[in-house]
Scaffold this motif. Sequence first.
Motif, short mmCIF file in Angstrom:
data_model
loop_
_atom_site.label_atom_id
_atom_site.label_comp_id
_atom_site.label_asym_id
_atom_site.label_seq_id
_atom_site.Cartn_x
_atom_site.Cartn_y
_atom_site.Cartn_z
N SER A 134 37.79 40.09 30.03
CA SER A 134 37.58 38.68 30.34
C SER A 134 36.30 38.51 31.15
O SER A 134 36.01 39.31 32.05
N LEU A 135 35.52 37.48 30.84
CA LEU A 135 34.24 37.26 31.49
C LEU A 135 34.39 36.35 32.71
O LEU A 135 34.95 35.26 32.59
N PRO A 136 33.89 36.76 33.86
CA PRO A 136 33.96 35.90 35.05
C PRO A 136 32.92 34.78 34.96
O PRO A 136 31.81 34.99 34.48
N LEU A 137 33.28 33.60 35.46
CA LEU A 137 32.40 32.43 35.41
C LEU A 137 32.32 31.80 36.80
O LEU A 137 32.90 30.74 37.05
N PRO A 138 31.59 32.44 37.71
CA PRO A 138 31.62 31.99 39.11
C PRO A 138 30.59 30.93 39.48
O PRO A 138 30.55 30.49 40.62
N ASP A 139 29.72 30.51 38.53
CA ASP A 139 28.58 29.66 38.89
C ASP A 139 28.64 28.29 38.21
O ASP A 139 29.23 28.12 37.15
N GLY A 140 27.97 27.33 38.83
CA GLY A 140 27.79 26.01 38.24
C GLY A 140 29.07 25.29 37.92
O GLY A 140 29.15 24.55 36.94
N GLY A 141 30.12 25.50 38.73
CA GLY A 141 31.42 24.92 38.42
C GLY A 141 31.45 23.40 38.58
O GLY A 141 31.07 22.87 39.62
N LEU A 142 31.88 22.70 37.53
CA LEU A 142 32.11 21.26 37.57
C LEU A 142 33.51 21.01 37.02
O LEU A 142 33.78 21.30 35.86
N PHE A 143 34.39 20.47 37.85
CA PHE A 143 35.78 20.30 37.45
C PHE A 143 36.29 18.92 37.81
O PHE A 143 36.03 18.42 38.91
N THR A 148 41.68 23.74 36.45
CA THR A 148 41.33 24.60 37.58
C THR A 148 40.92 25.97 37.06
O THR A 148 41.19 26.34 35.92
N LEU A 149 40.25 26.74 37.93
CA LEU A 149 39.79 28.09 37.59
C LEU A 149 40.42 29.07 38.58
O LEU A 149 40.47 28.80 39.79
N SER A 150 40.89 30.20 38.09
CA SER A 150 41.58 31.19 38.92
C SER A 150 40.64 31.77 39.99
O SER A 150 39.42 31.64 39.92
N LYS A 151 41.22 32.45 40.99
CA LYS A 151 40.44 33.01 42.08
C LYS A 151 39.43 34.05 41.60
O LYS A 151 38.35 34.19 42.18
N ASP A 152 39.77 34.79 40.54
CA ASP A 152 38.83 35.78 40.01
C ASP A 152 37.82 35.16 39.04
O ASP A 152 37.00 35.86 38.44
N GLY A 214 49.96 23.15 30.96
CA GLY A 214 50.11 24.46 31.57
C GLY A 214 49.41 25.58 30.83
O GLY A 214 49.56 26.75 31.19
N THR A 215 48.60 25.25 29.82
CA THR A 215 47.88 26.27 29.04
C THR A 215 46.87 27.01 29.91
O THR A 215 46.18 26.40 30.74
N THR A 216 46.77 28.33 29.74
CA THR A 216 45.71 29.11 30.37
C THR A 216 44.67 29.46 29.31
O THR A 216 44.99 29.66 28.13
#
Length: 245
Positions: A134-143, A148-152, A214-216
Amino acid sequence: MSMPSFPVPMPVIGREDAVNQLLSSAALAELSISHILNAGGEALQYILGTLADQGGSSASASEVLAVGETARELLDSAAENRFLLNEKLREILSVSTPEAEEPSVPVEPKTGLRSAYAANTRGTILVVTLTGVSLPLPDGGLFSDGITLSKDKTTFTLSEAGRYLISYEVNTTSALNSGVRLLVNEAPLMLSTIAPMRPTRHFSNQVQTELPAGTTLALQMFGEVASTALMPGGTGAAVSIVRLS
């Protein structure tokens, strides 16, 4: 000189529909830029003779340099357009649904717009496996509310059921014989899958699908075991999610 006249759309487009269409246009423009960059990359591979089933290149040094300069100009133009698209996306997401006047009779509350965008610009090192990473996406978050996005930073959670428009892009520093797909509730979404066919550094796709509450959702690379890195200093990976209805 007569005044200009503009046609009135029928049926009349509501505020929420207009915002949804603007977000869809931004996602399609992003996908178009991805295809243009992919074409530029394949032009470089062609003149260098590195495409699959192609013999060695007979291009001269001056021809290689000319194509390289064209590729640089293409990247500059794409970067400018990507900046404008990001600004457009921020403006659209900043639009809040205005408060409605108090109705005289009870009405069903509106769900409102739901969308999200997250990316990776850090050049994260990956080890691709057959089962996937799985690819982490830690930047440019707009929600907006409801996504929501998980802690990792790898897994989105969609709190509401609906029809969703989902697009993704992945760019790596080295060409891999790998595939990319979305995982929905930890299972591959076939419509989103780009299967491994030949070594490449760029992947992009867009799908519409009905998803329950509830979909991930996660973005994953899979295929031959290999080590690589996401492209640093730009869009190494990105996911855009828009709830259409």
